[in-house]
Design a protein around this motif. Structure first.
Motif, PDB file in Angstrom:
ATOM      1  N   LYS A   1       7.033   3.875   1.409  1.00 32.34           N
ATOM      2  CA  LYS A   1       6.675   2.538   0.937  1.00 32.34           C
ATOM      3  C   LYS A   1       5.650   1.880   1.855  1.00 32.34           C
ATOM      4  O   LYS A   1       4.798   1.100   1.396  1.00 32.34           O
ATOM      5  N   TYR A   2       5.696   2.188   3.156  1.00 27.78           N
ATOM      6  CA  TYR A   2       4.721   1.624   4.080  1.00 27.78           C
ATOM      7  C   TYR A   2       3.343   2.244   3.864  1.00 27.78           C
ATOM      8  O   TYR A   2       2.315   1.560   3.922  1.00 27.78           O
ATOM      9  N   VAL A   3       3.313   3.549   3.611  1.00 20.60           N
ATOM     10  CA  VAL A   3       2.057   4.230   3.306  1.00 20.60           C
ATOM     11  C   VAL A   3       1.432   3.656   2.036  1.00 20.60           C
ATOM     12  O   VAL A   3       0.243   3.345   1.992  1.00 20.60           O
ATOM     13  N   LEU A   4       2.239   3.502   1.003  1.00 21.02           N
ATOM     14  CA  LEU A   4       1.741   2.952  -0.265  1.00 21.02           C
ATOM     15  C   LEU A   4       1.247   1.519  -0.094  1.00 21.02           C
ATOM     16  O   LEU A   4       0.268   1.112  -0.731  1.00 21.02           O
ATOM     17  N   SER A   5       1.911   0.755   0.762  1.00 22.68           N
ATOM     18  CA  SER A   5       1.488  -0.628   1.007  1.00 22.68           C
ATOM     19  C   SER A   5       0.092  -0.677   1.620  1.00 22.68           C
ATOM     20  O   SER A   5      -0.765  -1.465   1.204  1.00 22.68           O
ATOM     21  N   VAL A   6      -0.155   0.182   2.615  1.00 20.67           N
ATOM     22  CA  VAL A   6      -1.464   0.209   3.265  1.00 20.67           C
ATOM     23  C   VAL A   6      -2.537   0.718   2.305  1.00 20.67           C
ATOM     24  O   VAL A   6      -3.649   0.182   2.254  1.00 20.67           O
ATOM     25  N   LEU A   7      -2.219   1.744   1.521  1.00 23.36           N
ATOM     26  CA  LEU A   7      -3.176   2.245   0.542  1.00 23.36           C
ATOM     27  C   LEU A   7      -3.505   1.174  -0.504  1.00 23.36           C
ATOM     28  O   LEU A   7      -4.661   1.028  -0.920  1.00 23.36           O
TER      29      LEU A   7
ATOM     30  N   SER B   1      -4.635   2.288  10.078  1.00 26.27           N
ATOM     31  CA  SER B   1      -6.064   2.016  10.023  1.00 26.27           C
ATOM     32  C   SER B   1      -6.816   3.128   9.304  1.00 26.27           C
ATOM     33  O   SER B   1      -7.757   2.872   8.544  1.00 26.27           O
ATOM     34  N   ILE B   2      -6.406   4.378   9.516  1.00 24.77           N
ATOM     35  CA  ILE B   2      -7.048   5.497   8.822  1.00 24.77           C
ATOM     36  C   ILE B   2      -6.768   5.431   7.327  1.00 24.77           C
ATOM     37  O   ILE B   2      -7.652   5.638   6.493  1.00 24.77           O
ATOM     38  N   LEU B   3      -5.522   5.153   6.968  1.00 25.25           N
ATOM     39  CA  LEU B   3      -5.155   5.074   5.557  1.00 25.25           C
ATOM     40  C   LEU B   3      -5.953   4.000   4.826  1.00 25.25           C
ATOM     41  O   LEU B   3      -6.297   4.153   3.653  1.00 25.25           O
ATOM     42  N   ALA B   4      -6.255   2.903   5.524  1.00 30.55           N
ATOM     43  CA  ALA B   4      -7.004   1.812   4.895  1.00 30.55           C
ATOM     44  C   ALA B   4      -8.448   2.186   4.606  1.00 30.55           C
ATOM     45  O   ALA B   4      -9.164   1.423   3.952  1.00 30.55           O
TER      46      ALA B   4
END
Length: 293
Positions: A3-9, A245-248
């Motif tokens: 869910k944190y990964v999806l939030s940043v994406l 930061s990379i995911l963004a």
């Protein structure tokens, strides 16, 4: 962790719509500096309402921690925008964008020093893929203007300012402040700083010219500031700063797609390759998350 990964994406995706909103705001008489004021001011109001509806006590900030919010609001949001606008006036937009996306590497280095976050081989590979992808998407081969020292400094300054939000937000999170508290004070201080540096009158006049102009300004604040910062800061509560930061970095990918589907711009093979590289970086980071789980 997913869910944190999806939030940043999702945050990066929403930031990628900035070009559409900036161009439309310009069409109703609000220039780039006015757009900063509009976005941050409305986002600050929205975060204030969020705090009031959830827990009014979250407005409280210890004076000794004020520097965290000053850093995320003025040193990051405001400084980044000031540097970036100067950079795009001094060099090609593609070059300015490439310098802006030095941010993930800056975040990774600062996170190692300040938060002892490990720099793993997979993280380095993901960083290289994301940066190379951003370069291709931004059109690294399309520059025609020479790069001056002043332009280089402003471009690198935009990258540093962009990176500092993750750093100062992490400091505030570690001190127990909620993501909504961080975002409220960040947007508030950025809006106040913008109004003090640039004349806010033209933007305010254009915003209240018609109901449709006002409504679009509210929408711009919601989509390009309130929601992405809400999602990104939430993502920071469960992810390493460098990884977030990379995911963004999906932001320029979405910006390219907006240009194609809304403004009928051409998707070049080089840009397509850049999109695939950024997506490869995202997949790589997700694979690592799953391995840890």
């Amino acid at each position: 962790m997913k869910k944190y990964v999806l939030s940043v994406l999702a945050a990066g995706t929403l930031w990628g719509t900035m070009g559409f909103f900036t161009r439309t705001l310009a069409g109703i008489g609000i220039d780039s500096t006015g757009a900063i004021l509009v976005r941050c001011a409305f986002a600050a109001v929205m975060f204030a309402l969020t705090l009031l509806l959830t827990d009014g006590k979250q407005f409280r900030v210890a004076p000794r921690d004020f520097w965290c919010f000053f850093g995320s609001g003025v040193c990051s949001l405001l400084f980044f925008t000031y540097c970036y606008f100067n950079a795009i006036n001094l060099m090609d937009l593609s070059t300015a964008a490439i310098l802006l996306y030095t941010a993930p590497s800056i975040v990774m280095i600062l996170s190692l020093i300040l938060f002892r976050e490990r720099i793993t081989p997979k993280k380095v590979v993901a960083l290289i893929l994301a940066f190379a992808g951003c370069c291709l998407v931004s059109g690294i081969t399309g520059g025609t203007r020479s790069l001056s020292v002043q332009g280089l400094l402003f471009g690198l300054g935009s990258g540093v300012g962009y990176a500092l939000y993750s750093i100062f937000a992490r400091f505030a999170l570690d001190r127990g402040y909620s993501s909504n508290t961080i975002n409220f004070y960040s947007c508030l201080l950025a809006a106040v700083g913008t109004a003090l540096i640039w004349n806010p009158a033209p933007a305010v006049h254009a915003m209240f010219a018609t109901w449709s102009s006002f409504g679009f300004c509210v929408l711009a604040g919601l989509v390009t500031c309130y929601l992405p910062y809400f999602l990104y800061t939430y993502g920071l509560t469960g992810l390493e700063t460098g990884k977030a930061s990379i995911l963004a970095s999906v932001e320029p990918v979405v910006a390219t797609l907006v240009g194609i589907f809304i403004f009928h711009e051409t998707l070049t093979p080089v840009a397509l390759g850049g999109i695939l590289l950024v997506l490869a970086a995202v997949v790589l980071l997700n694979l690592k998350e799953h391995q840890k789980a």
